[in-house]
Design a protein around this motif. Structure first.
Motif, PDB file in Angstrom:
ATOM      1  N   GLY A   1       0.977  -1.138  -0.119  1.00  0.00           N
ATOM      2  CA  GLY A   1       0.077  -0.023  -0.128  1.00  0.00           C
ATOM      3  C   GLY A   1       1.004   1.137  -0.083  1.00  0.00           C
ATOM      4  N   CYS A   2       0.102   2.385   0.121  1.00  0.00           N
ATOM      5  CA  CYS A   2       0.931   3.799   0.304  1.00  0.00           C
ATOM      6  C   CYS A   2       0.300   4.707   1.030  1.00  0.00           C
ATOM      7  N   ALA A   3       0.680   5.373   1.869  1.00  0.00           N
ATOM      8  CA  ALA A   3       0.130   6.440   2.736  1.00  0.00           C
ATOM      9  C   ALA A   3      -0.098   7.704   1.676  1.00  0.00           C
ATOM     10  N   LEU A   4       0.488   8.010   0.846  1.00  0.00           N
ATOM     11  CA  LEU A   4       0.346   9.392   0.136  1.00  0.00           C
ATOM     12  C   LEU A   4      -0.729   9.789  -0.775  1.00  0.00           C
ATOM     13  N   ALA A   5      -1.678   8.706  -1.179  1.00  0.00           N
ATOM     14  CA  ALA A   5      -2.748   8.782  -1.469  1.00  0.00           C
ATOM     15  C   ALA A   5      -3.191   9.806  -2.881  1.00  0.00           C
ATOM     16  N   CYS A   6      -2.029   9.431  -3.823  1.00  0.00           N
ATOM     17  CA  CYS A   6      -2.086  10.105  -5.028  1.00  0.00           C
ATOM     18  C   CYS A   6      -3.503   9.757  -5.512  1.00  0.00           C
ATOM     19  N   THR A   7      -4.434  10.746  -6.400  1.00  0.00           N
ATOM     20  CA  THR A   7      -5.656  10.132  -6.551  1.00  0.00           C
ATOM     21  C   THR A   7      -5.760   9.520  -7.769  1.00  0.00           C
ATOM     22  N   PHE A   8      -4.944   9.422  -8.476  1.00  0.00           N
ATOM     23  CA  PHE A   8      -4.578   8.557  -9.948  1.00  0.00           C
ATOM     24  C   PHE A   8      -3.934   7.173  -9.822  1.00  0.00           C
ATOM     25  N   CYS A   9      -3.767   6.939  -8.369  1.00  0.00           N
ATOM     26  CA  CYS A   9      -2.964   5.493  -8.249  1.00  0.00           C
ATOM     27  C   CYS A   9      -3.745   4.468  -7.533  1.00  0.00           C
ATOM     28  N   SER A  10      -3.757   3.419  -8.265  1.00  0.00           N
ATOM     29  CA  SER A  10      -4.427   2.322  -7.432  1.00  0.00           C
ATOM     30  C   SER A  10      -3.898   1.692  -6.240  1.00  0.00           C
ATOM     31  N   THR A  11      -2.583   1.751  -5.915  1.00  0.00           N
ATOM     32  CA  THR A  11      -1.848   1.529  -4.702  1.00  0.00           C
ATOM     33  C   THR A  11      -2.220   2.523  -3.733  1.00  0.00           C
ATOM     34  N   GLY A  12      -2.275   3.893  -3.930  1.00  0.00           N
ATOM     35  CA  GLY A  12      -2.647   5.049  -3.120  1.00  0.00           C
ATOM     36  C   GLY A  12      -4.075   4.945  -2.656  1.00  0.00           C
ATOM     37  N   ARG A  13      -4.731   4.228  -3.444  1.00  0.00           N
ATOM     38  CA  ARG A  13      -6.303   4.078  -3.100  1.00  0.00           C
ATOM     39  C   ARG A  13      -6.766   2.960  -2.159  1.00  0.00           C
TER      40      ARG A  13
ATOM     41  N   MET B   1       4.972  -0.936  -5.927  1.00  0.00           N
ATOM     42  CA  MET B   1       3.927  -0.331  -5.013  1.00  0.00           C
ATOM     43  C   MET B   1       4.717   0.234  -3.763  1.00  0.00           C
ATOM     44  N   GLY B   2       4.316   1.450  -3.228  1.00  0.00           N
ATOM     45  CA  GLY B   2       4.739   2.070  -2.355  1.00  0.00           C
ATOM     46  C   GLY B   2       5.473   3.578  -2.597  1.00  0.00           C
ATOM     47  N   GLU B   3       5.825   4.252  -1.557  1.00  0.00           N
ATOM     48  CA  GLU B   3       6.685   5.282  -1.821  1.00  0.00           C
ATOM     49  C   GLU B   3       7.995   4.891  -1.156  1.00  0.00           C
TER      50      GLU B   3
ATOM     51  N   THR C   1      10.226   8.727  -6.679  1.00  0.00           N
ATOM     52  CA  THR C   1       9.671   9.274  -5.513  1.00  0.00           C
ATOM     53  C   THR C   1       8.519  10.408  -5.966  1.00  0.00           C
ATOM     54  N   SER C   2       7.537  10.666  -5.101  1.00  0.00           N
ATOM     55  CA  SER C   2       6.458  11.760  -5.239  1.00  0.00           C
ATOM     56  C   SER C   2       7.009  13.067  -4.666  1.00  0.00           C
ATOM     57  N   GLY C   3       8.250  12.989  -3.846  1.00  0.00           N
ATOM     58  CA  GLY C   3       8.849  14.209  -3.580  1.00  0.00           C
ATOM     59  C   GLY C   3       8.833  14.404  -2.087  1.00  0.00           C
TER      60      GLY C   3
END
Ligand code: SAH
Ligand code: SF4
Length: 361
Positions: free
Chosen positions: A110-122, A163-165, A197-199
């Motif tokens: 999973g991933c906590a950063l919740a980018c809106t277009f990413c299934s892992t984030g969702r 998957m993940g950041e 990375t998403s930054g």
């Protein structure tokens, strides 16, 4: 307690051997058996004495995450679903090309950063992967793919883009990448290991100082207003701060540019005016732009930009002198594309027939 050798960093191999009263060269030997030969049975370690093998068996094991599913697309793209406990699973994807083989590796369930277009984030955040679970993906892939007919290894590049950041699991990701780079393990050059990375800016600075590999940054928007929406971590580390960190990173990076990833979302970030804004934004940073056609997943609420819009956007950037690539999609029979990895355990056969594509990096 039984030690899992896949969890060990180099100095831990050394410490382990010293504690057993063995010479330092044993540590390197052991590392090569574990990571280069991919053995799980200590008896296969033929240049290690029998009594030592027995002691190893009593105190250690080589345990990679279990593979739940192993799927190969018609074009050779291969995906392993690895169990990481408590009902969680992560994906690793191998993408063969004529001149290289790339393994796309996950860093978190999973991933906590919740980018809106990413299934892992969702799916939200489950947990960080351990060193064994991260390096175990490369270990498995190497084992499954073998060395083929040539002496070349099948995996020439690793991208931390599953998957993940990765920077949110800093210590374990860096430990695993150090193994990727180590000549007694996978021996990849820093140019051939890419972290995306998403930054997370402070962690990016730490990476620069501890393990500067090739860098990809998920940009996706030319303005803070839009990026705040698509990549929520932007509210904490806005574009100006992120781009300054990229410039600092380049000073130590193995490549003299940063790759900016930009997912192409129909009607959201793909207009010619936004291409012009992007040109202005990245002007001060030596970079290549990688446009990623959006990969759909159920209930995403987004659509992929049309081929025309992508071509127009690309041309706009190129005319301004930027180097641009469009990430190719390959394979339509396995669910392995950027942002589609969700580590799902259930049978997905009913989803066949959808356009599920694997990305070529
Ligand atoms: N967390 C890291 C690395 C994993 S995602 C990051 O965000 O950079 C790898 C790349 O796939 C990122 O650029 C990410 O933004 C992109 N991506 C995520 N969801 C996507 C989707 N549905 N379609 C296309 N690319 C996607
Ligand atoms: Fe996490 Fe990257 Fe997906 Fe964003 S794009 S939610 S950072 S995995």
């Amino acid at each position: 307690m039984t030690a899992n050798l896949l969890e060990f960093e180099k100095h831990e191999f050394a410490q382990f051997c010293t504690e057993m009263g063995e010479k330092p060269f044993r540590a390197r030997q052991l590392m090569r058996w574990v990571h280069q030969s991919g053995v799980v049975d200590f008896d296969a370690m033929t240049d290690i004495s029998k009594p030592l093998r027995e002691r190893l068996r009593a105190s250690a094991e080589i345990r990679a995450p279990r593979v739940i599913r192993d799927t190969t697309a018609a074009d050779g793209t291969r995906k392993w679903l690895l169990e990481v406990g408590a009902g969680n699973a992560v994906d690793a994807v191998f993408i063969p090309e004529r001149d290289r083989g790339t393994l796309c590796t996950s860093s978190q369930a999973g991933c906590a950063l919740a980018c809106t277009f990413c299934s892992t984030g969702r799916q939200g955040f489950n947990r960080n992967l351990t060193v064994a679970e991260i390096i175990g993906q490369l270990w498995w892939a190497n084992r499954c793919l073998g060395r083929g007919v040539s002496t070349e290894r099948p995996i020439t590049n690793v991208v931390m883009m599953g998957m993940g950041e990765p920077l949110a699991n800093f210590d374990n990701v860096v430990a695993a990448m150090q193994l990727m780079l180590d000549d007694d393990a996978y021996g990849l050059s820093r140019r051939r290991v890419t972290l995306s990375t998403s930054g997370l800016v402070p962690a990016l600075d730490r990476l620069r100082d501890t393990c500067p590999v090739a860098l990809a940054v998920s940009l996706h928007a030319p303005t803070d207003a839009l990026r705040d929406e698509l990549v929520p971590i932007n509210k904490k580390y806005p574009l100006k701060v992120l781009l300054a960190a990229c410039l600092r990173y380049i000073e130590k990076a193995p490549r003299d540019f940063v790759t900016f990833e930009y997912v192409m979302l129909d009607g959201i970030n793909d207009s010619p005016a936004q291409a012009r804004q992007l040109v202005k934004l990245v002007r001060s940073v030596p970079c290549k732009i990688n446009l990623i056609p959006f990969n759909a997943f159920p209930h995403s609420g987004y659509q992929r930009s049309s081929a025309d819009a992508i071509a127009r956007f690309r041309d706009g950037l190129m005319q301004a002198g930027l180097t641009v690539t469009v990430r190719k999609t390959r394979g339509d029979d396995i669910d392995a594309a950027c942002g589609q990895l969700a580590g799902r355990v259930e049978d997905k056969t009913r989803r066949r027939g959808q356009r599920l594509a694997a990305a070529v990096l």
